[in-house]
Design an enzyme around this catalytic site. Sequence first.
Site, mmCIF file in Angstrom:
data_model
loop_
_atom_site.group_PDB
_atom_site.id
_atom_site.type_symbol
_atom_site.label_atom_id
_atom_site.label_comp_id
_atom_site.label_asym_id
_atom_site.label_seq_id
_atom_site.Cartn_x
_atom_site.Cartn_y
_atom_site.Cartn_z
ATOM 1 N N GLU A 48 17.238 -23.335 -5.425
ATOM 2 C CA GLU A 48 16.786 -21.954 -5.613
ATOM 3 C C GLU A 48 17.986 -21.016 -5.838
ATOM 4 O OE1 GLU A 48 14.339 -20.300 -6.303
ATOM 5 O OE2 GLU A 48 14.638 -18.278 -5.536
ATOM 6 N N CYS A 74 0.826 -1.203 0.000
ATOM 7 C CA CYS A 74 0.000 0.000 0.000
ATOM 8 C C CYS A 74 0.861 1.255 0.000
ATOM 9 C CB CYS A 74 -0.891 0.021 1.230
ATOM 10 S SG CYS A 74 -1.954 -1.412 1.350
ATOM 11 N N TRP A 120 -3.107 -2.321 -1.657
ATOM 12 C CA TRP A 120 -2.760 -3.648 -2.169
ATOM 13 C C TRP A 120 -3.346 -4.621 -1.157
ATOM 14 C CZ3 TRP A 120 0.143 -8.069 -1.289
ATOM 15 C CH2 TRP A 120 0.349 -8.854 -2.434
ATOM 16 N N ARG A 174 4.459 0.734 -7.729
ATOM 17 C CA ARG A 174 4.563 -0.235 -6.640
ATOM 18 C C ARG A 174 3.528 -1.341 -6.746
ATOM 19 N NH1 ARG A 174 6.496 2.003 -1.551
ATOM 20 N NH2 ARG A 174 4.849 0.794 -0.604
ATOM 21 N N HIS A 215 27.644 -39.038 -7.156
ATOM 22 C CA HIS A 215 26.959 -39.942 -8.088
ATOM 23 C C HIS A 215 26.946 -39.406 -9.507
ATOM 24 C CE1 HIS A 215 25.768 -42.531 -4.800
ATOM 25 N NE2 HIS A 215 25.339 -41.452 -4.141
ATOM 26 N N LYS A 220 7.438 -12.430 -15.800
ATOM 27 C CA LYS A 220 7.079 -12.506 -14.385
ATOM 28 C C LYS A 220 5.947 -13.489 -14.146
ATOM 29 C CE LYS A 220 7.358 -11.328 -10.078
ATOM 30 N NZ LYS A 220 8.488 -11.976 -9.363
ATOM 31 N N GLU A 279 19.278 -17.421 -13.842
ATOM 32 C CA GLU A 279 18.298 -16.605 -14.561
ATOM 33 C C GLU A 279 18.719 -15.149 -14.700
ATOM 34 O OE1 GLU A 279 14.989 -16.426 -10.981
ATOM 35 O OE2 GLU A 279 14.268 -16.167 -13.004
ATOM 36 N N ASN A 305 -1.253 1.900 6.209
ATOM 37 C CA ASN A 305 -0.411 0.832 5.660
ATOM 38 C C ASN A 305 -0.086 -0.150 6.775
ATOM 39 O OD1 ASN A 305 -0.320 2.072 3.221
ATOM 40 N ND2 ASN A 305 1.880 2.511 3.246
ATOM 41 N N GLY A 306 0.165 -1.419 6.399
ATOM 42 C CA GLY A 306 0.539 -2.417 7.408
ATOM 43 C C GLY A 306 -0.661 -3.239 7.825
ATOM 44 N N LYS A 309 18.404 -18.737 -9.189
ATOM 45 C CA LYS A 309 18.537 -17.273 -9.140
ATOM 46 C C LYS A 309 19.749 -16.834 -9.945
ATOM 47 C CE LYS A 309 15.658 -16.490 -8.132
ATOM 48 N NZ LYS A 309 14.257 -16.721 -7.854
#
Length: 602
Positions: free
Chosen positions: A479, A2, A75, A27, A502, A597, A486, A101-102, A483
């Site tokens: 992961e 937000c 948001w 945002r 192995h 995305k 990509e 906000n929050g 990262k």
Amino acid sequence: MCGITGYIGRDEALDRVLGGLQNLEYRGYDSAGVAVTEPADGDIAVYKRSGEVDQLLEAAPAESPSRCAIGHTRWSTHGPPTDANAHPHTDCAGRVAVVHNGIIENYERLQAELSEHTFTSDTDTEVIPHLLEDRLAAGDDPVAAVRAVSDRLEGSFAFCAIVEGFDGVVAVRNDSPLVLGHGEDGTYLASDVTAFLDRTRSVTYLENGDVAVLEDDVTLYRDGEAIEPAIETIEWDADAAEKGGYDHYMHKEIHEQPQALRQTISGRLEVDSGDVDLEVSFPTEHLNSIEEVQLVACGTSYYAGLYAARLLETLADVRASVTIASEYAFEGGRDPWRTLTIAVTQSGETADTLSAIRAADQAGARTMAVTNTLGSTVTREVDDSVFIRAGPEIGVAATKTFASQVATLALVAVHIGRRRGALSSGRASELLGNLRDVPGAVQQVLDAEPDVDAVAAEYADSDAFFFVGRAFAHPVALEGALKLKEISYDHAEGFAAGELKHGPLALVTDQTPVLATLTDGGDADKTYNNIKEVQARGAPVIAAASSSDDRQVNEHLSVPDVGLFEPLVANVYWQLFAYHVAADKGRPIDKPRNLAKSVTVE
Ligand code: M6R
């Protein structure tokens, strides 16, 4: 997340605040609104709409004589994106308007106390104007009322209020950012300097507990005393400003992880009792009869699923499987009535994941989504949704959403474990205590960024990079490699550490750094045996290791002590490593080649 804007001054406040909302559009948000104080009679007028700021522009008057206004881009976290749930929110009489906000963790309790009041939204925010209404009725002035209400709120928040008959804005900050802008034409207020950077670069950042009163002048209260605002000058250019001073959204989002994680867990865990409140209604009899939890997901979300499956088996005493969504089928040997299928998807729009959850639903399984996006397609198709509340993620490379997915799924695992009677309150309490410490631990890793930058610079030109880990550190190895590949386009692979011998060991040379996670929850002793194997082949070893670990490696990055969540914290080192390698190579970090995305094709 937000956004808040506010203005009081000589110019037209509505125009200034709407301009601020447009500046915050990057945002991400799903609704917007403004409230203005009418100069003629001090009344408050509110205009709000779900959707784009453009839709709000159509609803608001083209001109307004008001010199004082507040605005908000929402948001959604509590309640879907509708006109009614958009901010500002008002009290019963429309004499108070609030943007926030929050998350207010204790809003349900406060709402119960306010049973005489009429609520018109699903939000946690709306308790604030109603609480203010009571304080004003009891004789408080607006500043005292805001102070008193702020003291009653639990959670991390920032809010601003305007009150009928009071020509000013009162704002308070508690863990959610707020900044003042000192312009020639008046004073600005925002959650992010980008809202008003086209108007002024002279700013004052509020600290936790600060109360700011914007009238003809600004008064800033800290610990109840009026203090002189410390003024700083912003030097960023416009592009950097949009990214909050970072060069890339990915970098900004890596640094947003402590705040994102706080939002993820906010109001959901009771450390003392070991209980979790997820606002979902699994029938207990269904949970007791579940034989298998299936997780379906893609890419980074799949790795979050791997972390979660192990948590579920460890904590909830239930068989857990993870399937790459594009490979999912509801196969034999499974009883749909005894299966819970969880789609893990940040966007809630990934075609492969939607297709998998539909297959589970058609087979008769109970379905659930763990997602970042209220109102997304997946939430409309499942029995239950749990939101990870990470805030919008703009960089193609998922960072903060991975952390928030794992944290949310950990809460799901504890919830199921407790409801099934598989997890003692003591053990749950210990785990939730660890989880509560994760945001602070991530901050410590972020503070060590210069070390990671130096390590990245030293090894950036290597032939390939191998990430290894065991147990909870295995998904983190996968992961970490994803990262790096990509965004830097370097060859990177993640392996279960025990698998090196192995096959992959054939690739290991003195030109292939091995990035190892050697922490609690990652079977560090056994992983170290595998590290000896690569060291014997000359490979340099970069370890994200528990703080007390003193094993011989080339680079030691220290991970704070948070039990089973240490691999999750170690992952932040691998995000920073990937970021700095890619930045050194000048890659287009936020939009890596060939990637999108949200992947809405199968
Ligand atoms: O929106 P989703 O979580 O369903 O997206 C799944 C993957 O496409 C996504 O995690 C992708 O792997 C990341 N952007 C990689 O950083």
